[in-house]
Design a protein around this motif. Sequence first.
Motif, PDB file in Angstrom:
ATOM      1  N   SER A 141     -41.817 -54.534 -20.065  1.00 21.49           N
ATOM      2  CA  SER A 141     -40.861 -54.192 -19.000  1.00 21.49           C
ATOM      3  C   SER A 141     -40.912 -52.681 -18.786  1.00 21.49           C
ATOM      4  N   PRO A 142     -40.137 -52.126 -17.841  1.00 25.07           N
ATOM      5  CA  PRO A 142     -40.122 -50.662 -17.693  1.00 25.07           C
ATOM      6  C   PRO A 142     -39.627 -49.942 -18.948  1.00 25.07           C
ATOM      7  N   CYS A 143     -38.917 -50.639 -19.831  1.00 27.43           N
ATOM      8  CA  CYS A 143     -38.383 -50.063 -21.075  1.00 27.43           C
ATOM      9  C   CYS A 143     -39.330 -50.403 -22.234  1.00 27.43           C
ATOM     10  N   VAL A 144     -39.590 -49.430 -23.104  1.00 30.57           N
ATOM     11  CA  VAL A 144     -40.478 -49.710 -24.244  1.00 30.57           C
ATOM     12  C   VAL A 144     -39.727 -49.710 -25.579  1.00 30.57           C
ATOM     13  N   ALA A 145     -38.407 -49.897 -25.523  1.00 29.01           N
ATOM     14  CA  ALA A 145     -37.656 -50.000 -26.779  1.00 29.01           C
ATOM     15  C   ALA A 145     -37.935 -51.357 -27.416  1.00 29.01           C
ATOM     16  N   VAL A 146     -37.856 -51.400 -28.750  1.00 29.03           N
ATOM     17  CA  VAL A 146     -38.032 -52.690 -29.424  1.00 29.03           C
ATOM     18  C   VAL A 146     -36.667 -53.320 -29.669  1.00 29.03           C
ATOM     19  N   TYR A 147     -36.668 -54.627 -29.728  1.00 23.50           N
ATOM     20  CA  TYR A 147     -35.455 -55.357 -30.097  1.00 23.50           C
ATOM     21  C   TYR A 147     -35.214 -55.090 -31.585  1.00 23.50           C
ATOM     22  N   PRO A 148     -34.041 -54.568 -31.960  1.00 23.73           N
ATOM     23  CA  PRO A 148     -33.898 -54.006 -33.305  1.00 23.73           C
ATOM     24  C   PRO A 148     -33.431 -54.950 -34.410  1.00 23.73           C
ATOM     25  N   SER A 149     -32.921 -56.136 -34.075  1.00 22.98           N
ATOM     26  CA  SER A 149     -32.255 -56.958 -35.098  1.00 22.98           C
ATOM     27  C   SER A 149     -33.248 -57.773 -35.915  1.00 22.98           C
ATOM     28  N   LEU A 184     -33.349 -64.535 -25.759  1.00 21.75           N
ATOM     29  CA  LEU A 184     -33.824 -63.147 -25.772  1.00 21.75           C
ATOM     30  C   LEU A 184     -34.946 -63.012 -24.753  1.00 21.75           C
ATOM     31  N   ALA A 185     -34.827 -62.045 -23.860  1.00 24.47           N
ATOM     32  CA  ALA A 185     -35.842 -61.872 -22.811  1.00 24.47           C
ATOM     33  C   ALA A 185     -35.938 -60.393 -22.453  1.00 24.47           C
ATOM     34  N   PRO A 186     -37.135 -59.922 -22.082  1.00 22.40           N
ATOM     35  CA  PRO A 186     -37.260 -58.513 -21.696  1.00 22.40           C
ATOM     36  C   PRO A 186     -36.347 -58.200 -20.513  1.00 22.40           C
ATOM     37  N   PRO A 187     -35.849 -56.975 -20.437  1.00 27.94           N
ATOM     38  CA  PRO A 187     -34.971 -56.610 -19.324  1.00 27.94           C
ATOM     39  C   PRO A 187     -35.752 -56.556 -18.015  1.00 27.94           C
ATOM     40  N   ASP A 188     -35.044 -56.696 -16.897  1.00 26.48           N
ATOM     41  CA  ASP A 188     -35.695 -56.474 -15.601  1.00 26.48           C
ATOM     42  C   ASP A 188     -34.774 -55.622 -14.736  1.00 26.48           C
ATOM     43  N   GLU A 189     -35.229 -55.333 -13.535  1.00 30.89           N
ATOM     44  CA  GLU A 189     -34.545 -54.402 -12.638  1.00 30.89           C
ATOM     45  C   GLU A 189     -33.030 -54.683 -12.537  1.00 30.89           C
ATOM     46  N   LEU A 190     -32.675 -55.969 -12.405  1.00 31.79           N
ATOM     47  CA  LEU A 190     -31.279 -56.329 -12.166  1.00 31.79           C
ATOM     48  C   LEU A 190     -30.506 -56.639 -13.439  1.00 31.79           C
ATOM     49  N   HIS A 191     -31.215 -56.734 -14.566  1.00 24.89           N
ATOM     50  CA  HIS A 191     -30.611 -57.270 -15.774  1.00 24.89           C
ATOM     51  C   HIS A 191     -31.116 -56.431 -16.942  1.00 24.89           C
ATOM     52  N   ARG A 192     -30.478 -55.259 -17.154  1.00 24.42           N
ATOM     53  CA  ARG A 192     -31.041 -54.293 -18.102  1.00 24.42           C
ATOM     54  C   ARG A 192     -30.453 -54.470 -19.503  1.00 24.42           C
ATOM     55  N   VAL A 193     -30.599 -55.654 -20.026  1.00 25.97           N
ATOM     56  CA  VAL A 193     -30.294 -55.970 -21.427  1.00 25.97           C
ATOM     57  C   VAL A 193     -31.374 -56.933 -21.899  1.00 25.97           C
ATOM     58  N   MET A 194     -31.411 -57.191 -23.201  1.00 26.20           N
ATOM     59  CA  MET A 194     -32.493 -58.020 -23.742  1.00 26.20           C
ATOM     60  C   MET A 194     -32.011 -59.407 -24.138  1.00 26.20           C
ATOM     61  N   TRP A 226     -33.916 -45.458 -17.991  1.00 26.10           N
ATOM     62  CA  TRP A 226     -33.962 -46.693 -17.185  1.00 26.10           C
ATOM     63  C   TRP A 226     -33.000 -47.753 -17.719  1.00 26.10           C
ATOM     64  N   MET A 227     -32.966 -47.924 -19.032  1.00 27.21           N
ATOM     65  CA  MET A 227     -32.127 -48.972 -19.620  1.00 27.21           C
ATOM     66  C   MET A 227     -30.645 -48.714 -19.337  1.00 27.21           C
ATOM     67  N   LYS A 228     -30.281 -47.442 -19.136  1.00 26.50           N
ATOM     68  CA  LYS A 228     -28.882 -47.100 -18.858  1.00 26.50           C
ATOM     69  C   LYS A 228     -28.617 -46.996 -17.356  1.00 26.50           C
ATOM     70  N   GLY A 229     -29.583 -47.451 -16.543  1.00 28.68           N
ATOM     71  CA  GLY A 229     -29.373 -47.439 -15.092  1.00 28.68           C
ATOM     72  C   GLY A 229     -30.154 -46.358 -14.372  1.00 28.68           C
ATOM     73  N   ALA A 289     -41.897 -55.278 -29.657  1.00 29.73           N
ATOM     74  CA  ALA A 289     -41.733 -55.520 -28.217  1.00 29.73           C
ATOM     75  C   ALA A 289     -40.244 -55.566 -27.884  1.00 29.73           C
ATOM     76  N   ASN A 290     -39.924 -55.761 -26.622  1.00 32.65           N
ATOM     77  CA  ASN A 290     -38.518 -55.868 -26.194  1.00 32.65           C
ATOM     78  C   ASN A 290     -37.819 -57.059 -26.847  1.00 32.65           C
ATOM     79  N   VAL A 291     -38.609 -58.057 -27.223  1.00 29.62           N
ATOM     80  CA  VAL A 291     -38.061 -59.255 -27.882  1.00 29.62           C
ATOM     81  C   VAL A 291     -39.033 -59.668 -28.984  1.00 29.62           C
ATOM     82  N   PRO A 292     -38.579 -60.471 -29.963  1.00 20.35           N
ATOM     83  CA  PRO A 292     -39.521 -60.956 -30.978  1.00 20.35           C
ATOM     84  C   PRO A 292     -40.664 -61.720 -30.307  1.00 20.35           C
TER      85      PRO A 292
END
Length: 322
Positions: free
Chosen positions: A150-158, A188-198, A127-130, A259-262
């Motif tokens: 969000s639809p993505c369950v990756a964590v923000y890594p930094s 920093l914000a969770p990704p959404d349908e139109l904006h798939r970055v954090m 999903w994160m890659k489209g 989470a997707n963001v701190p």
Amino acid sequence: MKNFTHIDAQSIEHTIPLLDYYARPLAGGTDLIPLMREGVWQPDRLVNLKPLADLHFLREAGDGLHIGALTTLDELDRSPLVRERYQALAEAAHSAASPQLRNMATLGGNLLQQVRCWYYRGPFNCWMKGGDHCPARSGENEHHAVFDQSPCVAVYPSDPPAALITLDASIRIVGPDGARSVKVADFLAPPDELHRVMHGLGLNELITEIVVPHTTARSLYLKAMDRAVWAYALVSVAVAGEVANGTITNPRIVLGAVANVPVRLGAVEALIDGQLLTDELIKEAGTMATHGMEPLAHNHYKLPLARNLVRQALRDLTGQRM
Ligand SMILES: Cc1cc2nc3c(=O)[nH]c(=O)nc-3n(C[C@H](O)[C@H](O)[C@H](O)COP(=O)(O)OP(=O)(O)OC[C@H]3O[C@@H](n4cnc5c(N)ncnc54)[C@H](O)[C@@H]3O)c2cc1C
Ligand code: SF4
């Protein structure tokens, strides 16, 4: 890796019109180049920011600490000023990656680091890659989120951004419409349908600096890893506040890698604000830190880790080492 053109930036004004989906800014290259090698991103042009001396500085001014976007994590870690007054930031920078990488990795690039999810970095059109679904939800999710944002369950890594949020830092951004400033917490914000970055940076914008307001607060950053050094956080916590006689006033507590963001722990902050931090209250704070967490099949371990890390951070900040 696909062939690309390398352009040295001449000035910020020269750089902005060059940027678009096909032309990405290059700082230390420690994330961008691996992403290109892995075929995740395939820009036609890289605009090398390193010649821009006006993005590379670390100085105190009337309103606080100004950190140029090209400042490296090593420079933050070694700065006596950062170590003395903005401890959480120095500790977060120190905890990130290896000494060699910290020498190259910039704070601007760190804020924009892409997720470390192995599906994202591998040959999966997730999903994160489209794509249309997230294989990690039912697959290998040991290192993934325990808050479903969000639809993505990756964590923000930094690491450093959690510290920057506890210190109430802002990011200065320049784009075709001029300059703007935004709190790291809002950037920093969770990704959404139109904006798939954090994050909230436009494709034709540059981060120019990060500003940390003056503070008399004490702060710290703790990071749990699956090996002693040089690994991404399994869970991390940044805490800041005015410390006196076993109390923390105006506390700010942020969890990382959950989470997707701190995630700022507002309820825990309200619970402990100005209260004597007894053993009982510290235990309650740790328990409250995990409220709302919904672990996936393979990351239940993050709950006790977060609970204990928050308790340890409160003890350490108030000098109650166990
Ligand atoms: C083995 C390894 C271990 C690591 N461990 C950790 C860790 O434990 N903790 C941690 O926090 N990080 C870790 N990192 C990540 C590392 O800190 C980041 O890759 C680094 O901070 C990114 O900075 P950079 O200057 O190299 O960015 P680049 O790779 O050059 O760029 C990253 C992204 O930011 C964009 N960009 C860069 N600067 C700007 C700017 N000023 N304005 C607009 N866009 C910009 C680029 O276009 C790109 O999209 C690790 C990396 C590796 C390879
Ligand atoms: S967690 Fe995000 S990055 Fe990982 S597979 Fe799912 S959608 Fe892709």
